[in-house]
Each structure stands twice: as structure tokens, then as C-alpha cells.
Design an enzyme around this catalytic site. Sequence first.
Site, PDB file in Angstrom:
ATOM      1  N   ARG A  55       0.886  -1.228  -0.082  1.00 44.59           N
ATOM      2  CA  ARG A  55       0.092   0.092  -0.002  1.00 44.59           C
ATOM      3  C   ARG A  55       0.770   1.068   0.043  1.00 44.59           C
ATOM      4  O   ARG A  55       2.236   1.130   0.267  1.00 44.59           O
ATOM      5  CB  ARG A  55      -0.849   0.023   1.148  1.00 44.59           C
ATOM      6  N   GLY A  56       0.344   2.442  -0.078  1.00 46.22           N
ATOM      7  CA  GLY A  56       1.121   3.567  -0.280  1.00 46.22           C
ATOM      8  C   GLY A  56       1.243   3.929  -1.529  1.00 46.22           C
ATOM      9  O   GLY A  56       1.473   3.156  -2.628  1.00 46.22           O
ATOM     10  N   ALA A  57       0.753   5.270  -2.117  1.00 48.09           N
ATOM     11  CA  ALA A  57       0.735   5.446  -3.433  1.00 48.09           C
ATOM     12  C   ALA A  57       1.813   5.363  -4.379  1.00 48.09           C
ATOM     13  O   ALA A  57       1.496   4.466  -5.390  1.00 48.09           O
ATOM     14  CB  ALA A  57       0.280   7.161  -3.602  1.00 48.09           C
ATOM     15  N   ARG A  98      -7.343   0.391  -6.656  1.00 46.26           N
ATOM     16  CA  ARG A  98      -7.508   1.377  -5.796  1.00 46.26           C
ATOM     17  C   ARG A  98      -7.369   2.810  -6.537  1.00 46.26           C
ATOM     18  O   ARG A  98      -6.489   3.244  -7.447  1.00 46.26           O
ATOM     19  CB  ARG A  98      -6.129   1.423  -4.876  1.00 46.26           C
ATOM     20  N   GLN A 205      -1.827   2.189  10.037  1.00 47.90           N
ATOM     21  CA  GLN A 205      -0.565   2.366   9.136  1.00 47.90           C
ATOM     22  C   GLN A 205       0.379   2.970  10.024  1.00 47.90           C
ATOM     23  O   GLN A 205       1.604   2.837  10.129  1.00 47.90           O
ATOM     24  CB  GLN A 205      -0.657   3.086   7.966  1.00 47.90           C
ATOM     25  N   ASP A 246      -1.819  10.880  -1.879  1.00 51.55           N
ATOM     26  CA  ASP A 246      -2.076  10.114  -2.637  1.00 51.55           C
ATOM     27  C   ASP A 246      -2.695  10.858  -4.006  1.00 51.55           C
ATOM     28  O   ASP A 246      -2.478  10.028  -4.964  1.00 51.55           O
ATOM     29  CB  ASP A 246      -3.400   9.264  -2.294  1.00 51.55           C
ATOM     30  N   ASN A 256      -5.338  12.385   1.042  1.00 52.65           N
ATOM     31  CA  ASN A 256      -4.311  11.500   1.764  1.00 52.65           C
ATOM     32  C   ASN A 256      -5.266  10.685   2.674  1.00 52.65           C
ATOM     33  O   ASN A 256      -6.489  10.891   2.799  1.00 52.65           O
ATOM     34  CB  ASN A 256      -3.210  12.467   2.669  1.00 52.65           C
ATOM     35  N   LYS A 257      -4.587   9.951   3.650  1.00 51.79           N
ATOM     36  CA  LYS A 257      -5.361   9.073   4.296  1.00 51.79           C
ATOM     37  C   LYS A 257      -6.295   9.729   5.390  1.00 51.79           C
ATOM     38  O   LYS A 257      -6.212  11.097   5.673  1.00 51.79           O
ATOM     39  CB  LYS A 257      -4.453   8.304   5.191  1.00 51.79           C
TER      40      LYS A 257
HETATM   41  O1  MRU Z   1      -4.399   3.171   2.182  1.00 49.75           O
HETATM   42  P1  MRU Z   1      -2.834   3.352   2.247  1.00 49.75           P
HETATM   43  O2  MRU Z   1      -2.021   2.870   3.271  1.00 49.75           O
HETATM   44  O3  MRU Z   1      -2.358   3.001   0.789  1.00 49.75           O
HETATM   45  O4  MRU Z   1      -2.876   4.962   2.325  1.00 49.75           O
HETATM   46  C1  MRU Z   1      -1.395   5.534   2.164  1.00 49.75           C
HETATM   47  C2  MRU Z   1      -1.416   6.875   2.419  1.00 49.75           C
HETATM   48  O5  MRU Z   1      -2.430   7.516   2.713  1.00 49.75           O
HETATM   49  C3  MRU Z   1      -0.153   7.485   2.239  1.00 49.75           C
HETATM   50  O6  MRU Z   1      -0.178   8.658   2.998  1.00 49.75           O
HETATM   51  C4  MRU Z   1       0.074   7.966   0.808  1.00 49.75           C
HETATM   52  O7  MRU Z   1      -0.102   7.009   0.034  1.00 49.75           O
HETATM   53  C5  MRU Z   1       1.537   8.221   0.662  1.00 49.75           C
HETATM   54  S1  MRU Z   1       2.573   7.110   0.679  1.00 49.75           S
HETATM   55  C6  MRU Z   1       4.075   7.908   0.310  1.00 49.75           C
END
Ligand code: MRU
Length: 355
Positions: A55-57, A98, A205, A246, A256-257
Amino acid sequence: MKEYLPPNLDVIRPILWDARGLRLLDQRLLPGKEKYLRFTSWQEVRKAIKDMVVRGAPAIGITAAIGMVLGAEKIKAQSKKAFLTSLRRIGEGFKRARPTAVNLSWAVERLLVRAENAPWTSKADLVELLRAEALKIWEEDIEANKRMGALGAKLLPEKGVVLTHCNAGALATGGFGTALGVIRAAVDRGKQLEVIADETRPWLQGARLTAWELKKVGIPVKVIADNAAGFLLRRGQIQTVVVGADRIAANGDVANKIGTYSVAVLARENGIPFYVAAPLSTIDLLTGSGDDIPVEGRSEKEVLYCGGQRIAPSGVEALNPAFDITPAKYITAIITEKGLAYPPFTKNLKILFQD
Ligand code: MRU
């Protein structure tokens, strides 16, 4: 056996890729277990992205690019036209996995364009070009993180406490991290920083991943319940906030999250700078504002259960938006590999894309 690994790989390695396929560190099991899962088909990779193994963009963008290569290897086509039709179908599959993080569709598009522009000598040649392109996306991401680190480190205090939300570290990227990369770079340059990590319900996370990463690289970290952030910001116990993103719309609104928006408003209320660190691959100039960003809704089970235990009475429903939108007016600056963008973002983000 040949390893498809970028040269300066981080000590934290969420993605491994060799001739036998792709291995992903199962982030659902951290910090308890460090276990890699192996993937040989693009359908398995898409499911891993959907199920948050990775996970993570930026990390899901890189993983999707590798997944495209795995899919391309198995396409049975005698012409470029037939090959591209199959590859586009695979790409659509990844894009739907996603929807919020634009890095995913950005990486898929980059591979499709590479294939479209390449001459057709043989299928094997085209797959080789795609493999090289996927690796390039990965390498560029690591470089971007290092550069963001160097630029963003200057914004952090010589000594103090930095709040971050979710995980925007090596686990969420090709390596090093965006928001955590900025913090790591500042510490590498001698700044005395401590990190407060929001736990980041419902996936935790912050508590599970950010705390694990920072412990691994030796940066002091404390975890707080998400709802403690306002109190600590008001008390002067936090000097700066840095988060990842994201998707950043053309006007500077940031997806973002979930929970990021509340932190940004509370930071502004208390006069604390709020920085967003993200590579250009996260900036989507085709999306005008945050209102146009698709926000992923995930299963209500993620909210209703914690650690496998139901925490709300049976029969009660939940809402589970996975991301929120922070309006540009709450953002002090956006840290990218091409430089820092300050308001007005509509003008200054565009400038970053000029050569
Ligand atoms: O749902 P996730 O864990 O994929 O969400 C991740 C985030 O919101 C991060 O802050 C974002 O992707 C930046 S990662 C460098």
C-alpha cells in the site's frame, strides 16, 4: 538469478523482483511478522494491491508496473495490435484496484505509452522494454524521495517534534519515503527530531508501519491515538507536521489517508506548519480540485473490527472512507523532487512540470 532491483535499495524493502517473479512484504502482518509473498500472475498482483499486502501511493504504482510486466509476459499475441489490446485490459484491471492514488494509473499509463510507441519486432522484445520501464519508474521514485528529503529537510526545525499521519515511508514507496524520507534526511543531516505517529485507524498504518520503520532506522517515535493530535498541537508539543499524499489536484487540494484533513485544520488553528511531501507522479493537473478526486470507500468491517474482534454492537453499520481531502488553504508548502511549491498552488504546481 537476475535481480531486477534498483541500485540504492533501502534497508526496508517492501518490493523484491527477480526472474522467478515478484515478492511483496505482507504489510498486513507488520510489525508482528516479516513475511514475503510470491506473485507470478498479474491477477494475483492486482488482488495484493486491493487487499493492502502492498500500500502507499508510489508503492502501488511501482507494483502495478511490475504486475503489467508479469501480465505482458503471458499475453499470447502475434501482432502489436493484439498485444496492446490485451495490455490495455490488464491496465484497466490495475486502475480499478484502488482509485484514489493517482500513481497507480500514472504508472499503468506510462507502460501503455511505452508499448504503444515501441516498434514491433517480437513480443519478447516488447516485454523487455516494459520491464526496463517498470524498473525505471522504481528507480526514479527512489531518486525523487532522496531529492525531496534533501529539499524538505531544510524546512524542519534543528530540534523538535514532527507529527506524521499514516505511513509515507519506505514501505509506501520505492524506498526511503516521502514524508518519512524528509524526516530521515533531516536526521541524517544532524537535526535532533522525534516523531509522533498518529495511529491511523482503521488500518493502523501509523502504529504498525511508521513506528516499525522509524524504529528500524533509529529515529525516536511515539504513537498517539488519532484524537490526541489536537491536544498536543495546542500544547506546543509538536513543531511541524509532514504527511504524504495519494493525489494532489491542480489547485493544491490533497487527498491523503483519512484523518489528514483534521490534522491540517488543527495545525493551522495552532500556528503549526503543515507540509505535504509527494513526487510529481502524485500531482494530477488534470483533476481541478479535491472535489473531483475519487475517494475509495472500503469495507465497513475494517472499522467494526479491530484485531479480529468486533468492537461495535452487532447490527450497527459503519462508514469507511479511506481518504479525505485537505483543502489547499491549510497547506504551508508541497515538497517535490523538483522543488518546493508554495501558494498560490494553481500557478506554482504547474511551474514544477516545466523543464
Ligand atoms: O491506504 P494506504 O495505506 O495505501 O494509504 C497510504 C497513504 O495515505 C499515504 O499517506 C500516501 O499514499 C502517501 S505514501 C508515500
